[in-house]
Design a protein around this motif. Structure first.
Motif, PDB file in Angstrom:
ATOM      1  N   LYS A 201       0.834  -1.196   0.000  1.00 46.22           N
ATOM      2  CA  LYS A 201       0.000   0.000   0.000  1.00 46.22           C
ATOM      3  C   LYS A 201       0.871   1.249   0.000  1.00 46.22           C
ATOM      4  CE  LYS A 201      -3.545  -2.347   2.766  1.00 46.22           C
ATOM      5  NZ  LYS A 201      -4.254  -2.371   4.082  1.00 46.22           N
ATOM      6  N   ALA A 202       0.295   2.343  -0.447  1.00 41.37           N
ATOM      7  CA  ALA A 202       1.021   3.620  -0.407  1.00 41.37           C
ATOM      8  C   ALA A 202       1.024   4.165   1.024  1.00 41.37           C
ATOM      9  CB  ALA A 202       0.366   4.634  -1.337  1.00 41.37           C
ATOM     10  N   PRO A 203       2.075   4.856   1.412  1.00 37.56           N
ATOM     11  CA  PRO A 203       2.107   5.463   2.747  1.00 37.56           C
ATOM     12  C   PRO A 203       0.940   6.435   2.934  1.00 37.56           C
ATOM     13  CG  PRO A 203       4.273   5.528   1.734  1.00 37.56           C
ATOM     14  CD  PRO A 203       3.318   5.092   0.667  1.00 37.56           C
ATOM     15  N   ASN A 204       0.261   6.349   4.066  1.00 35.68           N
ATOM     16  CA  ASN A 204      -0.871   7.255   4.286  1.00 35.68           C
ATOM     17  C   ASN A 204      -0.843   7.945   5.644  1.00 35.68           C
ATOM     18  OD1 ASN A 204      -1.556   4.921   5.796  1.00 35.68           O
ATOM     19  ND2 ASN A 204      -3.741   5.356   5.619  1.00 35.68           N
ATOM     20  N   ALA A 205       0.255   7.776   6.404  1.00 40.14           N
ATOM     21  CA  ALA A 205       0.422   8.526   7.646  1.00 40.14           C
ATOM     22  C   ALA A 205       1.147   9.833   7.324  1.00 40.14           C
ATOM     23  CB  ALA A 205       1.208   7.715   8.661  1.00 40.14           C
ATOM     24  N   ILE A 206       0.710  10.917   7.958  1.00 35.73           N
ATOM     25  CA  ILE A 206       1.209  12.250   7.608  1.00 35.73           C
ATOM     26  C   ILE A 206       1.849  12.928   8.822  1.00 35.73           C
ATOM     27  CG2 ILE A 206       0.542  14.548   6.815  1.00 35.73           C
ATOM     28  CD1 ILE A 206       0.412  12.392   4.656  1.00 35.73           C
ATOM     29  N   TYR A 207       3.049  13.463   8.611  1.00 36.55           N
ATOM     30  CA  TYR A 207       3.741  14.282   9.616  1.00 36.55           C
ATOM     31  C   TYR A 207       3.494  15.749   9.282  1.00 36.55           C
ATOM     32  CZ  TYR A 207       7.747  16.613  11.851  1.00 36.55           C
ATOM     33  OH  TYR A 207       8.555  17.460  12.565  1.00 36.55           O
ATOM     34  N   ASN A 208       3.097  16.532  10.280  1.00 36.17           N
ATOM     35  CA  ASN A 208       2.710  17.926  10.019  1.00 36.17           C
ATOM     36  C   ASN A 208       3.821  18.933  10.301  1.00 36.17           C
ATOM     37  OD1 ASN A 208       2.814  18.011  12.809  1.00 36.17           O
ATOM     38  ND2 ASN A 208       0.835  19.025  13.076  1.00 36.17           N
ATOM     39  N   GLY A 209       5.039  18.425  10.569  1.00 37.61           N
ATOM     40  CA  GLY A 209       6.146  19.331  10.828  1.00 37.61           C
ATOM     41  C   GLY A 209       6.294  19.735  12.280  1.00 37.61           C
ATOM     42  N   TYR A 210       5.623  19.023  13.178  1.00 36.20           N
ATOM     43  CA  TYR A 210       5.653  19.378  14.595  1.00 36.20           C
ATOM     44  C   TYR A 210       7.072  19.400  15.149  1.00 36.20           C
ATOM     45  CZ  TYR A 210       5.016  19.052  19.665  1.00 36.20           C
ATOM     46  OH  TYR A 210       5.080  19.272  21.021  1.00 36.20           O
ATOM     47  N   GLY A 211       7.345  20.427  15.928  1.00 38.67           N
ATOM     48  CA  GLY A 211       8.588  20.523  16.682  1.00 38.67           C
ATOM     49  C   GLY A 211       8.310  21.278  17.953  1.00 38.67           C
ATOM     50  N   SER A 212       9.185  21.131  18.918  1.00 43.26           N
ATOM     51  CA  SER A 212       8.994  21.824  20.187  1.00 43.26           C
ATOM     52  C   SER A 212      10.341  22.223  20.756  1.00 43.26           C
ATOM     53  CB  SER A 212       8.253  20.940  21.187  1.00 43.26           C
ATOM     54  OG  SER A 212       8.140  21.586  22.445  1.00 43.26           O
ATOM     55  N   CYS A 213      10.355  23.355  21.426  1.00 41.72           N
ATOM     56  CA  CYS A 213      11.580  23.830  22.064  1.00 41.72           C
ATOM     57  C   CYS A 213      11.216  24.508  23.377  1.00 41.72           C
ATOM     58  CB  CYS A 213      12.320  24.802  21.144  1.00 41.72           C
ATOM     59  SG  CYS A 213      13.935  25.281  21.788  1.00 41.72           S
ATOM     60  N   PRO A 214      11.399  23.824  24.501  1.00 49.39           N
ATOM     61  CA  PRO A 214      11.154  24.471  25.794  1.00 49.39           C
ATOM     62  C   PRO A 214      12.307  25.424  26.117  1.00 49.39           C
ATOM     63  CG  PRO A 214      11.070  22.055  25.935  1.00 49.39           C
ATOM     64  CD  PRO A 214      11.756  22.411  24.659  1.00 49.39           C
ATOM     65  N   LEU A 215      12.066  26.714  25.963  1.00 49.80           N
ATOM     66  CA  LEU A 215      13.112  27.718  26.157  1.00 49.80           C
ATOM     67  C   LEU A 215      13.185  28.125  27.622  1.00 49.80           C
ATOM     68  CD1 LEU A 215      11.915  29.358  22.980  1.00 49.80           C
ATOM     69  CD2 LEU A 215      14.373  29.134  23.317  1.00 49.80           C
ATOM     70  N   THR A 216      14.231  27.690  28.301  1.00 48.92           N
ATOM     71  CA  THR A 216      14.402  27.993  29.714  1.00 48.92           C
ATOM     72  C   THR A 216      14.920  29.423  29.867  1.00 48.92           C
ATOM     73  OG1 THR A 216      16.544  26.892  29.494  1.00 48.92           O
ATOM     74  CG2 THR A 216      14.775  25.642  30.511  1.00 48.92           C
ATOM     75  N   VAL A 217      14.028  30.334  30.186  1.00 49.19           N
ATOM     76  CA  VAL A 217      14.383  31.754  30.226  1.00 49.19           C
ATOM     77  C   VAL A 217      14.842  32.213  31.605  1.00 49.19           C
ATOM     78  CG1 VAL A 217      13.005  32.464  28.243  1.00 49.19           C
ATOM     79  CG2 VAL A 217      11.929  32.288  30.498  1.00 49.19           C
ATOM     80  N   GLU A 218      14.505  31.443  32.626  1.00 44.16           N
ATOM     81  CA  GLU A 218      15.008  31.672  33.974  1.00 44.16           C
ATOM     82  C   GLU A 218      14.749  30.409  34.772  1.00 44.16           C
ATOM     83  OE1 GLU A 218      12.515  33.850  36.974  1.00 44.16           O
ATOM     84  OE2 GLU A 218      11.583  34.694  35.165  1.00 44.16           O
ATOM     85  N   ARG A 219      15.403  30.302  35.914  1.00 43.49           N
ATOM     86  CA  ARG A 219      15.180  29.126  36.739  1.00 43.49           C
ATOM     87  C   ARG A 219      13.734  29.104  37.215  1.00 43.49           C
ATOM     88  NH1 ARG A 219      18.585  27.448  42.183  1.00 43.49           N
ATOM     89  NH2 ARG A 219      17.532  25.457  42.550  1.00 43.49           N
ATOM     90  N   GLY A 220      12.990  28.072  36.789  1.00 45.22           N
ATOM     91  CA  GLY A 220      11.596  27.939  37.206  1.00 45.22           C
ATOM     92  C   GLY A 220      10.579  28.398  36.195  1.00 45.22           C
TER      93      GLY A 220
END
Length: 350
Positions: free
Chosen positions: A248-267
């Motif tokens: 069968k042809a591939p039918n699962a799709i990735y939407n480009g999801y990414g994540s970056c938890p930016l630690t801007v200060e402690r807590g």
């Protein structure tokens, strides 16, 4: 050797495959900055991209009471576009708590033109840039380091595209190394012109070889190279491999999801979650956790929940929140089916 459906090991052994998933990661190109390797771990030069150097980073932060601190970011793509900033924000937070930040000149030398590629997260980050008094230096690429003289050299591009070499003295410098594809990928038929595994951004199937898939940092998909991206890519690749094996042809799709938890200060963390085109793609409703602002909830997620999600769920293939979107099935391409049906009696099956 995708023409023969084989991978070649360094001892020359060939292993045949019906389908191949390519996920070797990328190369941290320490040689891409002249003099960097010779001075890493001394002369005030450090990088958390080497895990065993993180204690030296903290040692420098604790010892710093005045002077100039440089933080660098190379040209994209790199692993987690926010990572070079995290070290900077946490260092500034530590200096602020000790009352010495006012005596330290902090500079962020970024080869790119913006502090973050998704505009919705920029205001929250700029609040901390202003709070810490960070000097943003865009279109500046680190090219050389003289550790003994504590001097860094940057290629600086102006608005007209002209490049000049500029020197900058420092007391401490945290370096994010340039990053490239691995040589065996770049030199293979699987690579595009930039050296990455040339795959569809949605199905992760190779653009020329229907029984080959690529994911992770080695892939050509135009998403942020983060563990969060792999978390969503892996189920897509796994499902689509099974589709090809089943004719069968591939039918699962990735939407480009990414994540970056930016630690801007402690807590506190700015939890950036986004998909292709910079579209916001939060995992939980915004009323529960507003990722465009610095929150303690984001820190709790990063510190207490993500380790379990990563080690106990993602790496064991049981991450329920990462199920891919499925499209209606259609027959596999002729090329993909031919490759799967191919048998080479002289090689091992893999």
């Amino acid at each position: 050797d995708p023409e023969r459906n084989q991978v070649i090991l360094e001892d020359g052994e060939r292993i045949g495959y019906k389908t191949l998933v390519v996920a070797p990661g990328l190369k941290l190109n320490w040689d891409g900055v002249e003099g960097l390797i010779d001075t890493l771990g001394k002369n005030g030069v450090t990088s958390n991209y080497l895990f065993d150097m993180a204690p030296y980073t903290w040692e420098l932060v604790q010892a710093m009471k005045g002077g100039r601190a440089l933080f660098t970011q190379p040209p994209m793509p790199i692993k987690c576009a926010g990572a070079p900033q995290k070290a900077m924000y946490l260092a500034c937070d530590a200096w602020s708590r000790k009352g010495v930040l006012k005596d330290i000149d902090v500079e962020f030398h970024n080869a790119g033109g913006v502090i973050f590629g998704v505009k919705e997260y920029v205001p929250a980050l700029m609040k901390y840039v202003d709070k810490y008094g960070i000097d943003l230096c865009f279109s500046e690429t680190l090219v050389a380091v003289d550790g003994e003289k504590k001097t860094a050299f940057f290629d600086v591009k102006d608005a007209d595209g002209n490049v000049t070499r500029q020197a900058r003295e420092f007391d401490m410098m945290h370096v994010c190394p340039p990053q490239t594809s691995l040589e065996f990928v770049a030199n293979s038929p699987l690579a595009n012109e930039a050296g990455w595994v040339d795959v569809s951004g949605e199905t992760l199937q190779h653009t020329q070889y229907g029984n080959v898939f690529g994911l992770g940092d080695a892939g050509s998909t135009p998403n942020a190279k983060t563990a969060a991206a792999v978390r969503k890519q892996a189920p897509v690749a796994a499902h689509n491999v099974l589709c090809v094996l089943d004719g069968k042809a591939p039918n699962a799709i990735y939407n480009g999801y990414g994540s970056c938890p930016l630690t801007v200060e402690r807590g506190k963390i700015v939890l950036a979650e986004f998909a292709y085109g910079g579209k916001l793609d939060p995992t939980v409703p915004q009323w529960m956790l507003n990722g465009t602002k610095a929150t303690r909830a984001g820190w709790f997620l990063k510190e207490k929940m993500l380790p379990s999600i990563y080690f106990d769920m993602m790496l064991r293939g049981s991450e329920t929140l990462a199920k891919p979107k499925l499209l209606p099935h259609r027959p596999a391409s002729h090329e993909a089916q031919q490759a799967v049906d191919f048998k080479d009696p002289s090689s091992k099956a893999a």
